[in-house]
Enzyme design. Structure first.
Site, PDB file in Angstrom:
ATOM      1  N   ARG A  48      11.809   0.702 -18.515  1.00 54.69           N
ATOM      2  CA  ARG A  48      10.539  -0.032 -18.470  1.00 54.69           C
ATOM      3  C   ARG A  48      10.735  -1.544 -18.320  1.00 54.69           C
ATOM      4  O   ARG A  48       9.784  -2.268 -18.057  1.00 54.69           O
ATOM      5  CB  ARG A  48       9.697   0.298 -19.707  1.00 54.69           C
ATOM      6  N   TYR A 102      -7.685  -1.210   0.990  1.00 54.36           N
ATOM      7  CA  TYR A 102      -7.451   0.155   0.529  1.00 54.36           C
ATOM      8  C   TYR A 102      -8.466   0.527  -0.570  1.00 54.36           C
ATOM      9  O   TYR A 102      -8.740  -0.280  -1.470  1.00 54.36           O
ATOM     10  CB  TYR A 102      -6.015   0.248   0.002  1.00 54.36           C
ATOM     11  N   ASP A 174      -1.012  -6.977   1.005  1.00 52.49           N
ATOM     12  CA  ASP A 174      -0.605  -5.573   1.014  1.00 52.49           C
ATOM     13  C   ASP A 174      -0.047  -5.291   2.408  1.00 52.49           C
ATOM     14  O   ASP A 174      -0.777  -5.310   3.393  1.00 52.49           O
ATOM     15  CB  ASP A 174      -1.835  -4.700   0.702  1.00 52.49           C
ATOM     16  N   LYS A 199       4.164   5.455   1.180  1.00 55.00           N
ATOM     17  CA  LYS A 199       3.929   5.562   2.625  1.00 55.00           C
ATOM     18  C   LYS A 199       5.236   5.393   3.413  1.00 55.00           C
ATOM     19  O   LYS A 199       6.086   6.236   3.320  1.00 55.00           O
ATOM     20  CB  LYS A 199       2.851   4.553   3.035  1.00 55.00           C
TER      21      LYS A 199
HETATM   22  C1  LIG Z   1      -1.789   4.260  -0.332  1.00 57.37           C
HETATM   23  C2  LIG Z   1      -2.061   2.825  -0.331  1.00 57.37           C
HETATM   24  C3  LIG Z   1      -2.104   2.080  -1.518  1.00 57.37           C
HETATM   25  C4  LIG Z   1      -1.949   2.711  -2.871  1.00 57.37           C
HETATM   26  O1  LIG Z   1      -0.688   3.273  -3.048  1.00 57.37           O
HETATM   27  P1  LIG Z   1      -0.400   4.513  -4.042  1.00 57.37           P
HETATM   28  O2  LIG Z   1       1.048   4.729  -3.884  1.00 57.37           O
HETATM   29  O3  LIG Z   1      -1.257   5.651  -3.584  1.00 57.37           O
HETATM   30  O4  LIG Z   1      -0.784   4.083  -5.408  1.00 57.37           O
HETATM   31  C5  LIG Z   1      -2.321   0.720  -1.431  1.00 57.37           C
HETATM   32  N1  LIG Z   1      -2.518   0.112  -0.256  1.00 57.37           N
HETATM   33  C6  LIG Z   1      -2.503   0.783   0.896  1.00 57.37           C
HETATM   34  C7  LIG Z   1      -2.728   0.049   2.181  1.00 57.37           C
HETATM   35  C8  LIG Z   1      -2.276   2.162   0.917  1.00 57.37           C
HETATM   36  O5  LIG Z   1      -2.278   2.832   2.073  1.00 57.37           O
END
Ligand SMILES: *Cc1c(COP(=O)(O)O)cnc(C)c1O
Length: 386
Positions: A48, A102, A174, A199
């Site tokens: 952690r 998102y 992001d 992703k």
């Molecule tokens: C999927 C996604 C997230 C969130 O990610 P998780 O791993 O599902 O928590 C954030 N931003 C974008 C652009 C995403 O596609």
């Protein structure tokens, strides 16, 4: 290994790797210990605290890919995003947030910021003038996501970073849809970059993870809160994610090549009304994409003409999977109107440019010709009989 001297695929394969000094194995050893010595050590290690050997090793790879001084790995993209936002936003602060973000991030902001006393403004207009217009005396952070979901709109990273700096505001981007192979926001002046590692980093639709990368100073602040929130990833999954990331460069480049071909194919098809892909010369973000991206990514969306039933189209696909997530080696499609934007009314969706005919397409690594054949047959099957 000094990352600034190596090519992208070498960084993916080797950066940060742990040496197996005992057996000279080719890959990083996996250390599953949750308990480490506390005597005679400089660093007290604990999962952690984000500082187990495998966490630190993979963090170095992610930092190298994003041209960052440091990085941290989380149990999900949302753990990374929420920990970052709450590090820099306290009661009485204000944030400027891009409207097209998102769904999970939006939900976090809209459901919880009020109770923390954090104020925010969404901007639909993505110009830096519009962002500037939203800045208040107490604005502490600007939040962007480019390319955006699902319409692949781009924000000018350099312009927004410059604007924020002139107001002493932190910028967080992001970078999930692009991946570090296609875009490096920190190089353009953005302060913090975040990823849903679920992703492209994972890339095989089998790992949930998140990442943040920035300067050491900023990462220390994020660490301070994150170690108490406890959003770390288990070391076994960290190790698996390292394996996935070795092929990040070759995967994303192959996906991107497929995407370019598929976008052209869809753009010419009479059953397709519009294609949203920054790689198309006619796309309104094409020139910005050429400036801030290396290639155009492997995400797009398109609308079937009104004489096609989109659900029948998705059901008729034999190779491409109708599936919720994105960025895996397998091609997937989804309907924003039935998933990410299902809670909005049809009118509100249309205001955001999201019609019921819109399909989001995550392009995989399959052979282009097979993907084209699959779409071709599904379009013809889904046409309403006149
Ligand atoms: C999927 C996604 C997230 C969130 O990610 P998780 O791993 O599902 O928590 C954030 N931003 C974008 C652009 C995403 O596609």
């Amino acid at each position: 290994m000094s990352s600034n001297m190596k090519g992208i695929n070498t960084i993916c394969t080797h950066a940060g790797a742990l040496e197996d000094t005992k057996f000279k194995g080719a890959v990083s050893p996996l250390y599953m210990s949750t308990s480490y010595d506390f005597l005679d050590v400089d660093t007290k290690r604990y999962p952690r605290y984000f500082n187990t050997p495998n966490q630190e090793s993979l963090s170095r790879k992610i930092a190298a890919l994003e041209h960052a001084e440091a990085a941290m790995i989380f149990g999900s993209g949302m753990a990374a995003i929420s920990s970052t936002l709450l590090t820099f936003l306290k009661s009485g602060d204000h944030a400027v947030i891009q409207n097209d973000i998102y769904g999970g991030t939006r939900s976090f902001i809209e459901s919880h910021f009020k109770s923390y006393g954090i104020d925010y403004s969404f901007t639909k207009d993505l110009s830096s003038e519009a962002f500037e217009h939203c800045i208040q005396e107490n604005t502490k952070l600007i939040y962007i996501e480019t390319p955006s979901n699902p319409l692949l709109k781009l924000v000018d990273l350099f312009a927004i970073a410059k604007l924020a700096k002139s107001h002493s505001i932190i910028t967080a981007a992001d970078n999930t849809f692009a991946s570090p192979i296609v875009q490096n926001p920190l190089v353009l002046g953005v302060d913090i970059v975040m990823h849903s590692a679920t992703k492209y980093f994972g890339g095989h639709s089998d790992i949930s993870a998140g990442a943040v990368a920035s300067s050491k100073e900023i990462m220390n602040k994020i660490w301070d809160l994150s170690k108490d929130f406890g959003g770390n990833l288990s070391d076994y999954t960290v190790w698996l994610l390292e394996r996935s990331m070795k092929t990040l460069g070759i995967r994303v480049k192959a996906q991107q090549r497929n995407a370019k071909r598929l976008a052209k194919f869809l753009n010419k098809h009479t059953g397709v009304k519009s294609v949203y892909y920054p790689g198309l010369k006619t796309n309104e973000y094409h020139s910005l994409a050429k400036i801030q991206m290396k290639g155009f990514g492997a995400m797009m969306s398109f609308e079937l003409t009104d004489d096609h039933n989109v659900v029948a189209f998705l059901k008729a696909l034999q190779l491409i999977k109708p599936s919720m997530s994105l960025a895996g080696v397998e091609s997937t499609m989804l309907l924003p109107s039935k998933t990410s934007h299902a809670l909005l009314s049809q009118t509100d969706r249309l205001l955001q440019g999201i019609s019921d005919q819109l399909i989001r397409f995550s392009i995989g690594i399959e052979s282009k010709s097979d993907l084209i054949k699959d779409i071709e047959q599904a379009i013809s099957v889904s046409k309403y009989k006149s």
